[in-house]
Design a protein around this motif. Structure first.
Motif, PDB file in Angstrom:
ATOM      1  N   UNK A 122       6.647   4.084  -5.520  1.00  0.00           N
ATOM      2  CA  UNK A 122       6.594   5.403  -4.880  1.00  0.00           C
ATOM      3  C   UNK A 122       6.533   5.287  -3.367  1.00  0.00           C
ATOM      4  N   UNK A 123       6.311   6.412  -2.728  1.00  0.00           N
ATOM      5  CA  UNK A 123       6.193   6.461  -1.261  1.00  0.00           C
ATOM      6  C   UNK A 123       4.800   5.981  -0.863  1.00  0.00           C
ATOM      7  N   UNK A 124       4.752   5.190   0.177  1.00  0.00           N
ATOM      8  CA  UNK A 124       3.466   4.695   0.665  1.00  0.00           C
ATOM      9  C   UNK A 124       2.787   5.691   1.580  1.00  0.00           C
ATOM     10  N   UNK A 125       1.469   5.692   1.552  1.00  0.00           N
ATOM     11  CA  UNK A 125       0.678   6.544   2.439  1.00  0.00           C
ATOM     12  C   UNK A 125       0.413   5.800   3.746  1.00  0.00           C
ATOM     13  N   UNK A 126       0.067   6.542   4.769  1.00  0.00           N
ATOM     14  CA  UNK A 126      -0.078   5.968   6.109  1.00  0.00           C
ATOM     15  C   UNK A 126      -1.241   4.988   6.245  1.00  0.00           C
ATOM     16  N   UNK A 127      -2.164   4.968   5.301  1.00  0.00           N
ATOM     17  CA  UNK A 127      -3.342   4.099   5.408  1.00  0.00           C
ATOM     18  C   UNK A 127      -3.016   2.631   5.593  1.00  0.00           C
ATOM     19  N   UNK A 128      -2.039   2.124   4.840  1.00  0.00           N
ATOM     20  CA  UNK A 128      -1.669   0.708   4.956  1.00  0.00           C
ATOM     21  C   UNK A 128      -1.181   0.408   6.377  1.00  0.00           C
ATOM     22  N   UNK A 129      -0.333   1.274   6.907  1.00  0.00           N
ATOM     23  CA  UNK A 129       0.161   1.099   8.269  1.00  0.00           C
ATOM     24  C   UNK A 129      -0.949   1.186   9.297  1.00  0.00           C
ATOM     25  N   UNK A 130      -1.898   2.072   9.059  1.00  0.00           N
ATOM     26  CA  UNK A 130      -3.053   2.223   9.949  1.00  0.00           C
ATOM     27  C   UNK A 130      -3.803   0.900  10.065  1.00  0.00           C
ATOM     28  N   UNK A 131      -4.143   0.287   8.923  1.00  0.00           N
ATOM     29  CA  UNK A 131      -4.875  -0.984   8.944  1.00  0.00           C
ATOM     30  C   UNK A 131      -4.047  -2.094   9.579  1.00  0.00           C
ATOM     31  N   UNK A 132      -2.748  -2.112   9.278  1.00  0.00           N
ATOM     32  CA  UNK A 132      -1.869  -3.157   9.826  1.00  0.00           C
ATOM     33  C   UNK A 132      -1.794  -3.079  11.349  1.00  0.00           C
ATOM     34  N   UNK A 133      -1.775  -1.863  11.890  1.00  0.00           N
ATOM     35  CA  UNK A 133      -1.624  -1.691  13.334  1.00  0.00           C
ATOM     36  C   UNK A 133      -2.942  -1.785  14.094  1.00  0.00           C
ATOM     37  N   UNK A 134      -4.035  -1.399  13.467  1.00  0.00           N
ATOM     38  CA  UNK A 134      -5.342  -1.374  14.138  1.00  0.00           C
ATOM     39  C   UNK A 134      -6.016  -2.736  14.201  1.00  0.00           C
ATOM     40  N   UNK A 135      -5.520  -3.682  13.420  1.00  0.00           N
ATOM     41  CA  UNK A 135      -6.114  -5.025  13.419  1.00  0.00           C
ATOM     42  C   UNK A 135      -4.990  -6.037  13.656  1.00  0.00           C
ATOM     43  N   UNK A 136      -5.391  -7.239  13.916  1.00  0.00           N
ATOM     44  CA  UNK A 136      -4.388  -8.288  14.151  1.00  0.00           C
ATOM     45  C   UNK A 136      -4.231  -9.144  12.900  1.00  0.00           C
ATOM     46  N   UNK A 137      -4.431  -8.535  11.751  1.00  0.00           N
ATOM     47  CA  UNK A 137      -4.423  -9.280  10.490  1.00  0.00           C
ATOM     48  C   UNK A 137      -3.011  -9.631  10.045  1.00  0.00           C
ATOM     49  N   UNK A 138      -2.932 -10.614   9.140  1.00  0.00           N
ATOM     50  CA  UNK A 138      -1.665 -10.911   8.474  1.00  0.00           C
ATOM     51  C   UNK A 138      -1.463  -9.835   7.409  1.00  0.00           C
ATOM     52  N   UNK A 139      -0.227  -9.394   7.224  1.00  0.00           N
ATOM     53  CA  UNK A 139       0.090  -8.380   6.214  1.00  0.00           C
ATOM     54  C   UNK A 139       0.972  -9.028   5.158  1.00  0.00           C
ATOM     55  N   UNK A 140       0.434  -9.140   3.944  1.00  0.00           N
ATOM     56  CA  UNK A 140       1.147  -9.836   2.871  1.00  0.00           C
ATOM     57  C   UNK A 140       1.550  -8.841   1.783  1.00  0.00           C
ATOM     58  N   UNK A 141       2.859  -8.734   1.490  1.00  0.00           N
ATOM     59  CA  UNK A 141       3.306  -7.844   0.417  1.00  0.00           C
ATOM     60  C   UNK A 141       3.127  -8.528  -0.944  1.00  0.00           C
ATOM     61  N   UNK A 142       2.922  -7.718  -1.962  1.00  0.00           N
ATOM     62  CA  UNK A 142       2.721  -8.240  -3.313  1.00  0.00           C
ATOM     63  C   UNK A 142       3.402  -7.306  -4.307  1.00  0.00           C
ATOM     64  N   UNK A 143       3.968  -7.884  -5.357  1.00  0.00           N
ATOM     65  CA  UNK A 143       4.583  -7.070  -6.414  1.00  0.00           C
ATOM     66  C   UNK A 143       4.056  -7.533  -7.767  1.00  0.00           C
ATOM     67  N   UNK A 144       3.593  -6.575  -8.555  1.00  0.00           N
ATOM     68  CA  UNK A 144       3.170  -6.845  -9.923  1.00  0.00           C
ATOM     69  C   UNK A 144       4.320  -6.400 -10.812  1.00  0.00           C
ATOM     70  N   UNK A 145       4.835  -7.339 -11.606  1.00  0.00           N
ATOM     71  CA  UNK A 145       6.065  -7.095 -12.363  1.00  0.00           C
ATOM     72  C   UNK A 145       5.867  -7.355 -13.852  1.00  0.00           C
ATOM     73  N   UNK A 146       6.343  -6.431 -14.640  1.00  0.00           N
ATOM     74  CA  UNK A 146       6.304  -6.625 -16.088  1.00  0.00           C
ATOM     75  C   UNK A 146       5.301  -5.697 -16.751  1.00  0.00           C
ATOM     76  N   UNK A 147       5.383  -5.593 -18.034  1.00  0.00           N
ATOM     77  CA  UNK A 147       4.484  -4.680 -18.732  1.00  0.00           C
ATOM     78  C   UNK A 147       3.124  -5.330 -18.988  1.00  0.00           C
ATOM     79  N   UNK A 148       2.103  -4.507 -19.050  1.00  0.00           N
ATOM     80  CA  UNK A 148       0.784  -4.986 -19.451  1.00  0.00           C
ATOM     81  C   UNK A 148       0.746  -4.933 -20.972  1.00  0.00           C
ATOM     82  N   UNK A 149       1.378  -5.916 -21.601  1.00  0.00           N
ATOM     83  CA  UNK A 149       1.412  -5.977 -23.060  1.00  0.00           C
ATOM     84  C   UNK A 149       0.985  -7.353 -23.507  1.00  0.00           C
TER      85      UNK A 149
END
Length: 193
Positions: A122-149
């Motif tokens: 879905x569409x991301x909310x501004x919170x992630x961008x807020x944290x990324x810009x307000x700190x000098x942290x590394x930003x790591x993307x993650x994807x969870x793939x597949x069914x929980x079966x």
């Protein structure tokens, strides 16, 4: 041994074989310093899965209502979660998140703000961008793939840290930073298909 470490080892022993969890790219999470870990959100167990597949303890924002449930609220708090009021700007939660990152810890976020009912990103909310810009942290993307079966493979993919320097220098909006983060999560999902 902390409660977090104990809980993680117990959950790890149950979840990894049950969902045949495969982790790819965990080495992309820096070993030290603040890290903003941003993932898609497809199931209630996503924080648990991210918590057991990364190499470092992860702090998560969780909806305030969880902390009001007897026993569960206390367990969630001991597992590095802290409350956030959804649907409004929660300054205390934002301040707590910034402090976690500035103190050199890992903050896990689901930028969509809620689970996807279709499994599509879905569409991301501004919170992630807020944290990324307000700190000098590394930003790591993650994807969870597949069914929980039961006994069907669930894959967790960590991408390389996203270059945020240009956005920080140009004083980009939090929305623009979130769009970049979501695009990187989308790439990880697309690469698996």
């Amino acid at each position: 041994m902390t409660f977090y470490t104990f809980a993680r080892s117990v959950v790890n022993a149950i979840f990894k074989p049950w969902y045949r969890v495969e982790t790819i790219g965990a080495e992309n999470i820096p070993k030290e310093g603040g890290v903003l870990l941003c993932s898609n959100h497809i199931h209630n167990f996503d924080p648990i899965i991210v918590g057991i597949t990364g190499k470092r303890p992860v702090y998560f924002m969780a909806k305030e209502e969880i902390f009001q449930v007897p026993v569960l609220g206390n367990i969630v708090r001991k597992c590095n979660a802290f409350p956030v009021k959804r649907g409004m700007s929660d300054r205390e939660a934002l301040r707590k998140g910034i402090n976690i990152l500035k103190d050199g810890h890992v903050l896990g976020l689901f930028p969509e703000g809620t689970r996807s009912k279709t499994g599509e990103l879905g569409k991301g909310l501004a919170g992630a961008g807020f944290f990324a810009l307000k700190t000098n942290c590394a930003v790591v993307p993650c994807a969870i793939l597949g069914p929980y079966k039961n006994l069907q493979k669930l894959k967790v993919v960590y991408g390389k840290p996203i270059q945020m320097d240009e956005l920080r220098t140009s004083k980009a909006s939090a929305e623009a930073a979130t769009e970049l983060i979501m695009a990187e999560i989308h790439k990880l999902i697309k690469e698996d298909r």
